[in-house]
Design a protein around this motif. Structure first.
Motif, short mmCIF file in Angstrom:
data_model
loop_
_atom_site.label_atom_id
_atom_site.label_comp_id
_atom_site.label_asym_id
_atom_site.label_seq_id
_atom_site.Cartn_x
_atom_site.Cartn_y
_atom_site.Cartn_z
N ARG A 132 0.84 -1.21 0.00
CA ARG A 132 0.00 0.00 0.00
C ARG A 132 0.87 1.25 0.00
O ARG A 132 0.54 2.23 -0.68
CB ARG A 132 -0.92 0.01 1.22
N CYS B 149 -0.06 3.61 -2.95
CA CYS B 149 -0.73 4.85 -2.55
C CYS B 149 0.23 6.04 -2.58
O CYS B 149 -0.15 7.14 -2.99
CB CYS B 149 -1.33 4.70 -1.16
N ASP C 55 -0.12 9.48 -4.75
CA ASP C 55 -0.04 10.83 -4.16
C ASP C 55 0.97 11.70 -4.91
O ASP C 55 0.71 12.89 -5.18
CB ASP C 55 0.36 10.74 -2.69
N ARG D 280 -5.32 12.17 -10.09
CA ARG D 280 -4.92 10.97 -9.38
C ARG D 280 -5.06 9.76 -10.30
O ARG D 280 -6.08 9.59 -10.97
CB ARG D 280 -5.78 10.77 -8.13
N CYS E 61 -6.05 1.69 -2.74
CA CYS E 61 -5.43 2.95 -3.15
C CYS E 61 -6.19 3.64 -4.28
O CYS E 61 -5.72 4.64 -4.82
CB CYS E 61 -3.98 2.71 -3.57
#
Length: 206
Positions: free
Chosen positions: A99, A103, A107, A116, A138
C-alpha cells in the motif's frame, strides 16, 4: 486516434481484489501504447509523439516524476498512471508495504499532474492477492499488464503472435524509444489497427 469508443470494458473489483487485464475487450480496431518507468527522458520524444499523433499511457515511478515533471507534461496525448514509488517487486511483500508503494506513488502523481491515477502496473508484471487488495484500497480500478513487449527491433508476444484489437503494448523509457514507437506504429497500421487512449475504453467501478 481519439475517436469515441464503441465498446467499453467495465472494471469490477470483487471481494476487494482489483481486476487484472492484459488486453481490452473491444470490437474497435485499436491497440493501446503504454510506456513504463520514466528514467531515460529523450528531448525528441515530444516531437515524435506529435508526429505520430498517438495517445500513450505512462506508468511512472516517483523518482522520474519528482526530478522532471515538466518533461512528462510536455508529451502530447499522454496520461500518467501508477507504477509504485520505487519500482519494487511487490509479490510477496506485506500488504502494508505494498500500500505504501502504490498509494504513495498515486499521491506523488496527483501532486505533480493534478490528476490521481486510476490504473496500476506492477513492476515486472509481478503481483499477488495482496497487490490486488492494496491497489483497490489505493483507488486503482485495475492492474494493467500487457500482450506485447517492444525492445529494440523485437516484439515479444504474451499469448498470440500477432497484434489484435484491444491489445496493450509495453514500451520503456530508454534510448531508442522514439524509433521503437515509429516502428510499432507502422506495424499497427499495417495490421489495420490504430492507437487509442487506454483510459477511454475502461470504466472504473463498472
Amino acid at each position: 486516434t481519439t475517436r469515441p469508443p464503441s465498446t467499453l470494458e467495465p472494471l469490477v473489483t470483487v471481494n476487494g481484489l482489483a481486476p487484472v487485464i492484459t488486453r481490452v475487450a473491444t470490437i474497435d480496431p485499436v491497440v493501446f501504447l503504454t510506456i513504463d518507468d520514466g528514467h531515460t527522458r529523450s528531448p525528441e520524444l515530444a516531437a515524435v509523439l506529435a508526429e505520430l499523433d498517438v495517445p500513450t499511457t505512462l506508468f511512472l515511478n516517483d523518482g522520474p516524476v519528482s526530478r522532471d515533471p515538466d518533461f512528462f507534461r510536455s508529451l502530447p496525448g499522454a496520461t500518467v498512471e501508477s507504477h509504485t514509488r520505487s519500482h519494487a517487486d511487490l509479490r510477496g511483500l506485506p500488504e502494508p508495504a505494498q500500500r505504501t508503494e502504490i498509494c504513495g506513488n498515486a499521491d506523488t502523481i496527483a501532486a505533480a499532474f493534478g490528476r490521481r491515477p486510476v490504473l496500476f502496473r506492477p513492476p515486472y508484471g509481478h503481483y499477488d492477492d495482496a497487490t490486488r487488495r492494496a491497489a483497490a484500497a489505493c483507488g486503482m480500478a485495475a492492474l494493467v499488464l500487457w500482450e506485447e513487449t517492444v525492445e529494440g527491433g523485437t516484439v515479444s508476444y504474451r499469448s498470440t503472435p500477432r497484434l489484435r484489437p484491444g491489445d496493450i503494448v509495453l514500451f520503456h523509457f530508454r534510448p531508442g524509444l522514439a524509433d521503437e514507437l515509429r516502428t510499432m506504429v507502422r506495424r499497427i497500421e499495417a495490421a489495420g489497427l490504430r492507437a487509442a487512449r487506454l483510459e477511454d475504453y475502461l470504466v472504473p467501478g463498472g
